[in-house]
Design a protein around this motif. Sequence first.
Motif, PDB file in Angstrom:
ATOM      1  N   UNK A 133       0.968  -1.763   0.031  1.00 21.59           N
ATOM      2  CA  UNK A 133      -0.126  -0.322   0.290  1.00 21.59           C
ATOM      3  C   UNK A 133       0.809   1.643   0.036  1.00 21.59           C
ATOM      4  N   UNK A 134       2.129   0.909   0.334  1.00 19.25           N
ATOM      5  CA  UNK A 134       2.977   2.420  -0.448  1.00 19.25           C
ATOM      6  C   UNK A 134       3.248   3.014  -0.943  1.00 19.25           C
ATOM      7  N   UNK A 135       4.482   3.875  -1.587  1.00 14.72           N
ATOM      8  CA  UNK A 135       4.372   4.794  -2.904  1.00 14.72           C
ATOM      9  C   UNK A 135       3.949   3.377  -3.806  1.00 14.72           C
ATOM     10  N   UNK A 136       4.817   2.651  -3.610  1.00 16.94           N
ATOM     11  CA  UNK A 136       4.566   1.871  -5.240  1.00 16.94           C
ATOM     12  C   UNK A 136       3.442   1.195  -5.787  1.00 16.94           C
ATOM     13  N   UNK A 160       3.594 -12.767   1.715  1.00 10.12           N
ATOM     14  CA  UNK A 160       4.275 -12.656   1.927  1.00 10.12           C
ATOM     15  C   UNK A 160       3.898 -11.077   1.722  1.00 10.12           C
ATOM     16  N   UNK A 161       4.924 -10.508   2.757  1.00  8.91           N
ATOM     17  CA  UNK A 161       5.181  -8.334   2.684  1.00  8.91           C
ATOM     18  C   UNK A 161       6.353  -8.392   2.201  1.00  8.91           C
ATOM     19  N   UNK A 224      12.783   6.746  -7.405  1.00  7.51           N
ATOM     20  CA  UNK A 224      12.491   5.831  -6.141  1.00  7.51           C
ATOM     21  C   UNK A 224      10.799   5.195  -7.225  1.00  7.51           C
ATOM     22  N   UNK A 225      10.830   5.805  -8.637  1.00 10.96           N
ATOM     23  CA  UNK A 225       9.830   5.458  -9.171  1.00 10.96           C
ATOM     24  C   UNK A 225       9.935   3.644 -10.447  1.00 10.96           C
TER      25      UNK A 225
END
Length: 871
Positions: A133-136, A160-161, A224-225
């Motif tokens: 659910x983070x920026x990615x 798994x996370x 980071x993208x």
Amino acid sequence: MKSQEVRSKFLDFYKTKGHKIVASAPMVIKDDPTLMFTNAGMNQFKEFFLGNTISKNKRVADTQKCLRVSGKHNDLEEVGRDTYHHTMFEMLGNWSFGDYFKKEAIQWAWELLTEVYGLDKGSLYVSVFEGSKDADKLEMDKEAYDLWKAIVPEDKIIMGNKKDNFWEMGDQGPCGPCSEIHIDIRSKEEKAKVSGASLVNQDHPQVVEIWNLVFMQYNRKANGELENLPEKHVDTGMGFERLCMALQGVKSNYDTDVFMPLIREIETITNQRYGKNEEIDISIRVIADHVRAVAFSIADGQLPSNTGAGYVIRRILRRAVRYGFTFLGAKKPFIHRLVKVLSRNMGEAFPEIKEQYQLIENVIKEEEHSFLNTLEQGLVLLDSVIKSTNGNVVDGQKAFELYDTYGFPIDLTALILEEKGYQLDENGFNDALEAQKKRSRTASEISKDDWTILVNDPVEEFIGYDTLEASVKLVKYRKVTSKKDGEQYQMVFNITPFYPEGGGQVGDKGYLEASNGDVVYIIDTKRENNEIVHFTQNLPKDFSMVLRAVVDKRQRQRTESNHTATHLLHQALREILGTHVEQKGSAVHSKYLRFDFSHFSKLTTEELRDVESFVNARIEGQLPLEENRNVPVKEALAQGAMALFGEKYGDAVRTVRFGQSIELCGGTHVKNTGDIWHFKITSEGAVASGIRRIEAITSDAVKEFYFKNNRALFEIKDLLNNTQDPVKAVESLQEENIKLKKQVEVLLRDKTKNLKGDLMNEVSEVNGIQFLAKKVDLDAAGIKDLSFEMGSNKDNLFLLFATDQGGKALLSCYISKELVASKNLNAGTIVRELGKYIQGGGGGQPFFATAGGKNPAGIAEALEKAKDYIS
Ligand code: ATP
Ligand code: MG
């Protein structure tokens, strides 16, 4: 199933699935600035994932020597404490480069584990990426989930996370979701009590990950993208030792036939038993593990040293020594004795160990020896730290100094302190350590922008064997910023005449010239992920212009001369000293060459002369360069080409031949040995036990060398009034000098005697003390003799002598011992205080001390003040 069979079954299986089986890449990485050691099977294929190179084989499998002791993957502190992490381990892997994807990867992995190896299906668990659910904002890996669901019951699939199930190569570059396979090797009873599923990824020693299947489908950009990769790849890695544990029905990697022979040998040597006491067990595991890491590194050409990769290896070995020292009572070197067992056990799969067994043993023995000495010295230092401690908490900063300057391990410090009833100020130590880490981190931090791509054409060709100038197209560039080098640009061209640093040879320098005359200097050239990267301080103003890339010809020619001479030197050493000589390191610069090789003793003067003559004979022989840029590696070796341990060779190689010297080499060379002009050894010495180093010069540098020597000789002749035979003239000067020295000694003795008589008369009584302060014309030794002679003739004597010897001032104070006691005088304190007048300092004993200074003008004042001490 024996470990040998486990390994070969893996490779055979993937061969039948159309994979090309390749050799393990070296564990020590030499040509990649971003990585010291191979830490995963995929390292050697990085360039394929990045799309810089197209792999000839779309399916590849191997077993790769890995080392996880630094950087992103560092398991060092776990090793020995647990039963399934090693420093060095083998990673079995299969790869698809833009070929098959998740479906085949998953099916084959399952087939291999359950049908070929026959592992119990009920003990296996698989994991699938759950999304983030983070920026990615990544979705769950539904594709993998569905594929697994068709094979295993749903309760065996674990979500798994991102930490466990999303694999990234680094801060930038290819990445993607992964599926791990875990195995539960607990007993039936234990399994019944607690479900295996709940123990996956919980650091349980008997529910461990054995295989990771990575599905590379994204590229992580500098900002980071994520972007989709043009082609999708599979990258898998399975821990060989963990697999052996599962297949051999044991509960620890160390109980397999990979480690047991080493453990038995450690038991025999140290007279300890494995399996009785936790501390002893950890120590034995640490040693059995570390000796492999160290031996394989040395075999790959990385010796223990004080910097970089060599330092990492040194620290691993020291960790092993210290466990042996502290818990197994091993006060003498013994780890080197395990190399024999290792060679017997692994020499088949990794011949480099067998062939270099003697060298590895020597190097380890010497390292052990010197570290055990350090430990002993450290114990003494620690004692003095304890003595200077008030209370019972030892200063963390002091412990850090012991650790940082003397290499004395902190856990040993803590242990010894505890035994003696002291405590270590751990926070203080950690603060000091953190501060140091921060210092070195900021010094080595590099930030890289994304590449700006101008031309979509990844084919880059090196044309620098044939030409030093070419018109080039700029394909891509980026800015890199580091503390060390500031802001630099990296450029990649479509073709380039610039040789990238490699095989010991330095990278080319030169310049880029635009059609309007603008010039940009190229300050270095390196290979990164199979691309040739040119370093500059600024960018060309206009990219669209035609750029001419020009290599610095003079530097290149000198470098080539040194490179060819290196080959001839290598040949000479094997011819003259024997074929035990193996290249262990080489640096080819424009100004000199350095060559490290295995040999057990210092070279004699005759051997050095023979080596020089051998090389020079081949230079005079004017041997032409015969190169073959594309020979199958097997053929090249059959021709007798020398290959190096720890180098990575492809299927086709380049051979470089001059007469009988033939080597696998990618470097640049003179067209004819005559171009070298002359070869001269400048030094020979030891680098480590069993490793010698020769430094030498060629061409212009030799001319300069002889020119300098010649000029010195002329100057000497000039000084000797142009004698015909300067050697004889110097010899007679030396003889005369000895004669004169003797005469001077006799004269001085007489003078002192006379002086003594005069000075005795000058001594006057002040406050009941016999006192004299005077400037004399004697050197330090003369003054000392004089003082003690006077002292033996008179009691209660206080002397202060001063002298001015060629602009240097000296004060010397003598006080009779009875005065020292009765009047509480101290010559040391006195000269130190009076030293300020002559701008100097000194010290000594209470009855005799001296001070030197650079201000003879202050002597008079110092003598004047002497009286103050007795009045
Ligand atoms: P773990 O979580 O157990 O440390 P990992 O996630 O670091 O494993 P990967 O990077 O996926 O492992 O490496 C692939 C395989 O290599 C793992 O499944 C494992 O079997 C093996 N492996 C990883 N690290 C080690 C190690 N230090 N010693 C032995 N085998 C290892
Ligand atoms: Mg790990």
